[in-house]
Design a protein around this motif. Structure first.
Motif, short mmCIF file in Angstrom:
data_model
loop_
_atom_site.label_atom_id
_atom_site.label_comp_id
_atom_site.label_asym_id
_atom_site.label_seq_id
_atom_site.Cartn_x
_atom_site.Cartn_y
_atom_site.Cartn_z
N ALA A 1 40.89 45.29 48.85
CA ALA A 1 40.94 44.52 50.10
C ALA A 1 39.96 45.08 51.12
CB ALA A 1 42.36 44.53 50.67
N ARG A 2 39.77 46.39 51.11
CA ARG A 2 38.83 47.00 52.08
C ARG A 2 37.41 46.51 51.89
NH1 ARG A 2 42.13 52.14 51.18
NH2 ARG A 2 43.14 52.58 53.21
N SER A 3 37.08 46.04 50.70
CA SER A 3 35.72 45.54 50.45
C SER A 3 35.49 44.20 51.14
CB SER A 3 35.46 45.41 48.95
OG SER A 3 36.27 44.41 48.37
N PHE A 4 36.54 43.62 51.74
CA PHE A 4 36.41 42.32 52.40
C PHE A 4 36.30 42.47 53.93
CE2 PHE A 4 37.99 41.09 48.32
CZ PHE A 4 37.49 39.81 48.10
N GLN A 5 35.98 43.66 54.40
CA GLN A 5 35.92 43.84 55.84
C GLN A 5 34.90 42.93 56.51
OE1 GLN A 5 34.70 47.73 57.65
NE2 GLN A 5 36.83 47.77 58.33
N ALA A 6 33.85 42.58 55.76
CA ALA A 6 32.81 41.70 56.32
C ALA A 6 33.13 40.22 56.12
CB ALA A 6 31.46 42.02 55.68
N GLU A 7 34.27 39.91 55.50
CA GLU A 7 34.63 38.52 55.22
C GLU A 7 34.83 37.74 56.51
OE1 GLU A 7 34.83 35.35 53.62
OE2 GLU A 7 35.17 36.78 51.97
N THR A 8 34.34 36.49 56.53
CA THR A 8 34.48 35.64 57.71
C THR A 8 35.18 34.32 57.42
OG1 THR A 8 32.29 34.66 57.32
CG2 THR A 8 32.39 36.60 58.78
N ASP A 9 35.57 34.11 56.18
CA ASP A 9 36.15 32.82 55.82
C ASP A 9 37.66 32.80 56.06
OD1 ASP A 9 35.83 30.12 54.35
OD2 ASP A 9 37.49 31.09 53.29
N LEU A 10 38.15 31.71 56.64
CA LEU A 10 39.56 31.55 56.98
C LEU A 10 40.45 31.65 55.75
CD1 LEU A 10 41.97 30.72 58.79
CD2 LEU A 10 41.29 28.34 58.41
N ASP A 11 40.12 30.93 54.68
CA ASP A 11 41.02 30.87 53.54
C ASP A 11 41.10 32.19 52.80
OD1 ASP A 11 41.51 28.06 53.97
OD2 ASP A 11 39.47 27.75 53.25
N VAL A 12 39.97 32.89 52.71
CA VAL A 12 40.00 34.21 52.08
C VAL A 12 40.88 35.15 52.90
CG1 VAL A 12 38.63 36.17 51.31
CG2 VAL A 12 37.72 33.86 51.07
N TRP A 13 40.75 35.08 54.21
CA TRP A 13 41.57 35.94 55.05
C TRP A 13 43.04 35.52 55.02
CZ3 TRP A 13 41.47 40.57 56.71
CH2 TRP A 13 40.25 41.22 56.97
N THR A 14 43.30 34.24 54.83
CA THR A 14 44.69 33.79 54.74
C THR A 14 45.38 34.39 53.53
OG1 THR A 14 44.17 31.71 55.87
CG2 THR A 14 46.19 31.77 54.58
N VAL A 15 44.70 34.36 52.38
CA VAL A 15 45.33 34.94 51.19
C VAL A 15 45.40 36.47 51.30
CG1 VAL A 15 43.21 35.06 49.77
CG2 VAL A 15 45.44 34.87 48.67
N LEU A 16 44.35 37.09 51.86
CA LEU A 16 44.39 38.54 52.07
C LEU A 16 45.53 38.94 52.98
CD1 LEU A 16 40.64 39.60 52.50
CD2 LEU A 16 42.28 40.60 50.88
N SER A 17 45.70 38.20 54.07
CA SER A 17 46.74 38.51 55.04
C SER A 17 48.12 38.43 54.39
CB SER A 17 46.66 37.55 56.22
OG SER A 17 47.69 37.78 57.14
N GLY A 18 48.34 37.42 53.57
CA GLY A 18 49.62 37.30 52.89
C GLY A 18 49.87 38.46 51.95
N CYS A 19 48.84 38.86 51.21
CA CYS A 19 48.98 40.00 50.29
C CYS A 19 49.24 41.29 51.05
CB CYS A 19 47.72 40.15 49.44
SG CYS A 19 47.34 38.71 48.41
N LEU A 20 48.52 41.50 52.14
CA LEU A 20 48.68 42.73 52.91
C LEU A 20 50.06 42.79 53.58
CD1 LEU A 20 45.10 42.84 54.48
CD2 LEU A 20 46.02 44.36 52.70
N SER A 21 50.59 41.63 53.97
CA SER A 21 51.96 41.59 54.50
C SER A 21 52.96 41.95 53.41
CB SER A 21 52.27 40.20 55.06
OG SER A 21 51.44 39.91 56.17
N GLY A 22 52.66 41.54 52.18
CA GLY A 22 53.52 41.90 51.05
C GLY A 22 53.54 43.39 50.80
#
Length: 856
Positions: free
Chosen positions: A588-609
Motif C-alpha cells: 500500500a505504501r507504494s501508492f503514496q503518489a496515487e491520485t485516482d479516487l477508485d484506487v484510493w477507495t479500495v485502498l482505504s477500505g483495506c487499510l480500515s480492515g
C-alpha cells in the motif's frame, strides 16, 4: 424451470388471463380497502374449478361470465393461505373458451411494506398524513386483488380508484376521467396499460402533488412527491429525461408506456420499483438538492433512476418466464444504469467505480456457500431470496465482461434484436445469449453458461517465460478457504492481456476454456497484466517477477482501473491467507503518489480492515503509518475546494479526511472536521457537501453525548432526505455505550422508519467499540424485529455481524443461528456466517504477526 405439474406454487396453465378491470377503494383511516376485479381469461380445457392467487384477501363473491353474457356463480370459494391462492368451484363444468372472472373482495392496508400497504408521514408543519401505496414484486399483487400472479401470465390492466376528493392518485396509465361522487369521494379512471406481468401494476393514493410534465420525445415525464417537496425535483427530472432518451436510442425501441411518473414514497422496503409508467422510489433516491448533496449521493440517485427506466424495456416490455430469470432483469438493469450514468456525467468515471460493486460480488463469490447466478426458484420465499449481490453485481459484471469481449456495438445490436424479437413476451435466459450469438456469430451461450450456471469464479495465474516469448495462463477456482472444497470447475474466461514489449504496448484477447494454456507472442514481453480494462470477472495472480515489474511501472503502464484490480486482488490474497498483512501494508505504501479516487477507495477500505487487527502500541504505530500515507495525499488536494476540482476530486477530498481522521487519528484533521461541522450547522451552504459529509462522519466517530444530541436533532429535522440519511447513519458511529443504547432503541420505538431501521442496525454492528452490543440488541429483540421489519430486510441487517471478528463474539453469533432461520434469505445468511468465520480466521492468523511487524 418448474411448471405447474411439478411445482405446487405454480397455477395450472390452462387458464390464461388477457385483461383486468380493477376497481379499488382504500380507506386510509381504517387501513382497509374494498374492491372488485373482472379478469378476461381463456379456459383451455373443461374444468369445474379455477385456481387464482389470493393472499390476505376475503373474496366475498365470485362468478364467471361466458362470451354471450351467461353467468355461473362459484358454488365454493376455498382459501389456501399457505399456498396463497383461492379455488373457485362450480357445480357444473365450464367448457373451454373465453370467460370473464368477476370477484368482490376486501383486504387490509398492511404495514409490512408489501402488497397494498399504508405509510404515515409528518409534513414540515407537523401534520400527520396517511398514504396507500403498492409493492408487488415478487409475488405480492395477490395481496391487493385476486390475480394470476406469475410473470408469464401477461395481461393488460384497467384501473379505477375511488378516493377522498382531496387526495391525489396515480397508477400505471394516464388518468382519463375523474367523476365527483358527491359524497366527498371521487372516482378516477386510468387508461389501459400494455400487456405486462402482475408484479408491475401500481397505484398510489395520498397527499401528493406532481411537477408539471416535461416532454421527452413525446413522453410526459413527472415527479410525484409528498406535498411541499417540489423544490427537490429538478435534478431527478434532468436525470430521468436523460435516461429516457438514452435508452430509447440504445434499444432502438420507443418507450413502451403512455407516460412516466416517478413517485417518491415515504416508506418503501426496496430502493425503487420499475412499475411500468409509475416507478416508485424511496424519497432519498429521488428528491435531492443538488447544491447540498455529495457526489456519491448524486451518482446514487442517477444510477437508481437509470436502473428503473432501463427496466421499462428489459423487464417490463420483455419479461422473464419465471423467477429463476429475475437475475437477468436486475443484472441487465444494473449494467445499463452504469452505462447511462457514465454518459450522463462522464466526470464520474462510472465504469471505473463499477469495480467497487464488482468487488462486493467477488467477496460473496469467494465463499464456499456461494451459488450460481441462476438457480431453481420454486416458492415466493425462494424468489425473495434472489435479490442479492450475485443477482445484481455479479450478474452486471459478467454482462460487462461479455460486452467488452464481443465489442460494444456488436453487443448492442444483439440486445436490440432480442428485444424486438420478444417484445410483449416472456423469455428464458438462453434466449438472450441466442440473440447475441445470432448477431455476433460468437459463442455467447457457451461462454455465459459457464458463468451463469456455475458458482464461484476463477483465479487466473499468469507467468512469462524467461525469454519473454510465451505467457502461461491457468485457471483455478478462487476461495477464501482453500482446501475445504474440492473443485475442478472450468470457466470460459475472456482474458484480455495488456503486454509491454520493446516496441510498445499491445493487447491480446484469448478465450481460456481449458485448465491451462500457452500463448506464443510475436514480440518478447517485458511485463503483462491479465485483466486489461478491468472488466473480467476473475482475479489475477502473477509470478513474483511479473508482480515486481508491474508494481514498479504501474503508474506508467496501468490505467487506474487496472491498478484498482491489482490492489483488490492483493487484498483478496490477504483474506485467503496467501499474503501477510504486513506485506500488504508495504504494498500500500507504494501508492503514496496515487491520485485516482477508485484506487484510493479500495485502498482505504483495506487499510480500515487492517486497523481492526491491532491494539495498544501496535495500533499507535499503525495510525502513524496511515498518517504518513494519507497526509501527503490530502495536502495535494488541500482542505478547501477549488474551481478546478473535478467531481472525483471533491469526493476524494472527503475520503482523505475520513482516512486521516478516523483511521489515522490525526489531531489536526479531527479538529478541522469539528470546525467544519460547526460551520455547516450555522450555514450548510458554507461547506462543500463532500467535505461536510466527511466532517459529519468524523465528528460522530469521535463524538460525545453533547454532540450526539446535535445529531439527533439534525436527524429529526433535516433539510433534505440525504441529510436525514446522513445523520441517521452517523448516529451508529458514536463510540459511547449510552449513545449506542439510544440509537438501538430508536430502531424499534418508531423513531426510525421500518424501511431504514434494519440498515441502521447493520451499521451499528460495524461500530468498532459497540458492535457487539448492537448484536446483543438484535439477538434479544429477534422476535419483534422479525415482526416489525420488512421480511426482505432481515438478512441485509445481519450483514453487520461480519465485523465481529473476535472469536468469542463470533461464536455467540454462530450459536444463535444454529436454531434461528431467515427463510427469505437462508443462503445469504450462510454466506454472512461464513464471511464472519473468514474474518475471525484473518484476525487470528494475522493480528500477532502484524502487531509485531509494527512495533519491532
Amino acid at each position: 424451470m418448474p411448471d405447474a405439474s411439478t411445482n405446487p406454487h405454480r397455477l395450472p396453465s390452462f387458464v390464461v388471463p388477457s385483461h383486468y378491470r380493477i376497481n379499488l377503494e382504500p380507506n386510509l383511516d381504517e387501513a382497509t380497502f374494498s374492491g372488485s376485479v373482472e379478469i378476461e381469461v381463456e379456459v383451455g380445457q373443461a374444468t369445474d374449478n379455477i385456481q387464482i392467487n389470493s393472499a390476505d384477501l376475503v373474496i366475498s363473491s365470485a362468478f364467471v361470465r361466458d362470451a354471450i353474457g351467461g353467468e355461473t356463480a362459484a358454488s365454493g370459494i376455498e382459501h389456501d393461505e399457505d399456498m396463497e391462492r383461492a379455488t373457485l368451484s362450480f357445480d357444473s363444468e365450464l367448457r373451454s373458451g373465453p370467460y370473464t372472472i368477476v370477484a368482490e373482495f376486501t383486504g387490509i392496508l398492511n404495514d409490512q411494506l408489501h402488497g397494498f400497504y399504508r405509510s404515515v408521514f409528518t409534513d414540515d408543519d407537523g401534520v400527520e398524513h396517511t398514504i396507500a401505496t403498492t409493492q408487488f414484486e415478487s409475488t405480492h399483487a395477490r395481496r391487493a386483488f385476486p390475480c394470476f400472479d406469475e410473470p408469464a401470465f401477461k395481461a393488460s390492466y384497467g384501473v379505477t380508484l375511488v378516493v377522498p376528493e382531496d387526495q391525489f392518485a396515480v397508477s400505471n396509465g394516464p388518468d382519463i376521467s375523474t367523476t365527483d361522487l358527491g359524497d366527498g369521494r371521487k372516482s378516477i379512471l386510468f387508461e389501459d396499460t400494455m400487456v405486462m406481468s402482475t408484479y408491475l401494476v401500481a397505484f398510489i393514493v395520498g397527499p401528493f402533488e406532481a411537477t408539471e410534465p416535461i416532454d421527452v420525445d413525446g413522453v410526459p415525464l413527472r415527479i410525484v412527491h409528498p406535498i411541499g417537496k417540489g423544490h427537490l425535483t429538478d435534478y431527478s427530472l434532468e436525470a430521468g429525461a436523460f435516461a429516457l432518451k438514452f435508452f430509447s436510442n440504445y434499444y432502438g425501441i420507443p418507450y413502451p408506456g403512455q407516460k412516466l411518473d416517478m413517485v417518491a414514497v415515504p416508506d418503501f422496503a426496496f430502493g425503487a420499483m420499475e412499475n411500468l409508467g409509475c416507478i416508485t422510489y424511496r424519497e432519498v433516491l429521488l428528491l435531492v438538492d443538488k447544491s447540498r448533496s455529495t457526489e456519491p449521493e448524486l451518482l446514487r440517485v442517477a444510477d437508481v433512476i437509470a436502473h428503473e427506466i432501463a427496466h421499462m424495456w428489459f423487464g417490463d416490455l420483455v419479461t422473464m418466464e419465471w423467477w429463476n430469470g429475475i437475475w437477468l432483469n436486475e443484472a441487465f438493469a444494473t449494467f445499463m444504469a452504469t452505462m447511462c450514468s457514465d454518459n450522463f456525467n462522464p466526470d464520474w468515471g462510472r465504469w471505473n467505480q463499477f469495480s467497487l460493486e464488482r468487488s462486493m460480488a467477488f467477496d460473496v463469490d469467494s465463499l464456499a456457500n456461494t451459488r450460481p447466478i441462476e438457480i431453481e426458484v420454486n416458492s415466493p420465499v425462494d424468489a425473495e431470496g434472489m435479490f442479492d449481490l450475485l443477482t445484481y453485481e455479479k450478474g452486471g459484471s459478467v454482462l460487462r465482461m461479455l460486452e467488452q469481449y464481443l465489442g460494444e456495438e456488436e453487443f448492442k445490436d444483439g440486445i436490440a434484436y432480442y428485444l424486438n424479437k420478444h417484445k410483449y413476451g416472456n423469455t428464458e435466459t438462453n434466449d438472450l445469449w441466442d440473440a447475441i450469438e445470432h448477431v455476433t456469430q460468437q459463442p455467447a451461450r457457451r461462454i455465459m453458461d459457464s458463468w451463469i450456471f456455475q458458482k464461484g469464479y476463477p483465479l487466473v495465474s499468469a507467468s512469462i517465460s524467461e525469454d519473454g516469448s510465451t505467457i502461461s495462463l491457468s485457471q483455478d477456482r478462487f476461495l477464501y478457504t482453500e482446501g475445504e472444497v474440492a473443485d475442478d470447475t472450468i470457466w470460459s474466461v475472456p482474458v484480455v492481456l495488456k503486454i509491454g514489449t520493446a516496441s510498445g504496448v499491445e493487447e491480446v484477447r484469448y478465450l481460456l476454456e481449458e485448465k491451462s494454456a500457452e500463448l506464443e507472442l510475436d514480440s518478447p514481453a517485458e511485463w503483462a497484466t491479465a485483466n486489461a480494462g478491468g472488466s473480467g470477472f476473475f482475479r489475477a495472480r502473477y509470478s513474483a517477477e511479473m508482480l515486481k515489474s508491474l508494481s514498479s511501472t504501474m503508474f506508467e503502464n496501468l490505467s487506474p482501473i487496472e491498478r484498482y484490480g491489482l490492489v483488490d486482488d492483493t487484498w483478496s490474497s490477504v483474506m485467503a491467507g496467501r499474503t501477510s498483512a504486513s506485506d500488504f501494508l508495504d504494498f500500500a505504501r507504494s501508492f503514496q503518489a496515487e491520485t485516482d479516487l477508485d484506487v484510493w477507495t479500495v485502498l482505504s477500505g483495506c487499510l480500515s480492515g487492517l486497523d481492526k487487527l491491532v491494539e495498544g502500541e501496535a495500533q499507535l504505530q499503525y495510525k502513524a503509518a496511515i498518517r504518513d500515507l494519507a497526509q501527503p495525499a490530502l495536502d495535494r488536494l488541500g482542505w478547501e475546494p477549488s474551481d478546478s476540482d473535478s467531481s472525483r476530486d471533491l469526493e476524494l477530498r472527503g475520503l482523505f479526511i475520513r482516512l486521516l481522521a478516523n483511521v489515522g487519528d490525526d489531531d489536526i484533521a479531527i479538529k478541522n472536521a469539528g470546525d467544519l461541522h460547526d460551520s455547516y450547522l450555522v450555514d450548510a451552504g458554507s461547506v462543500e457537501p463532500n467535505v461536510a459529509a466527511a466532517a459529519t462522519g468524523v465528528v460522530a466517530s469521535k463524538g460525545d453525548s453533547a454532540q450526539y444530541e446535535v445529531f439527533v436533532e439534525k436527524h429529526h429535522n433535516p433539510t433534505t432526505p440525504q441529510e436525514e440519511r446522513r445523520y441517521q447513519s452517523a448516529l451508529s458511529a458514536f463510540p459511547g455505550e449510552a449513545e449506542m443504547d439510544r440509537t438501538l432503541a430508536m430502531t424499534l420505538d418508531g423513531t426510525v422508519r421500518t424501511q431504514d431501521a434494519p440498515y441502521l442496525l447493520a451499521v451499528c454492528m460495524r461500530n468498532k467499540e459497540q458492535g457487539y452490543k448492537a448484536w446483543q440488541f438484535v439477538k434479544d429483540n429477534w422476535e419483534q424485529i422479525n415482526k416489525d421489519f420488512p421480511s426482505n430486510s432481515i438478512v441485509r441487517m445481519l450483514s453487520g455481524v461480519t465485523s465481529l471478528s473476535k472469536s468469542d463474539e463470533a461464536a455467540d453469533v454462530l450459536a444463535f443461528f444454529e436454531d434461528h432461520e431467515v427463510p427469505q434469505g437462508q443462503l445469504t445468511l450462510q454466506q454472512t456466517l461464513e464471511k464472519l468465520r473468514v474474518n475471525v480466521a484473518l484476525r487470528e492468523r494475522e493480528s500477532g504477526a502484524f502487531s509485531d511487524s509494527l512495533t519491532s
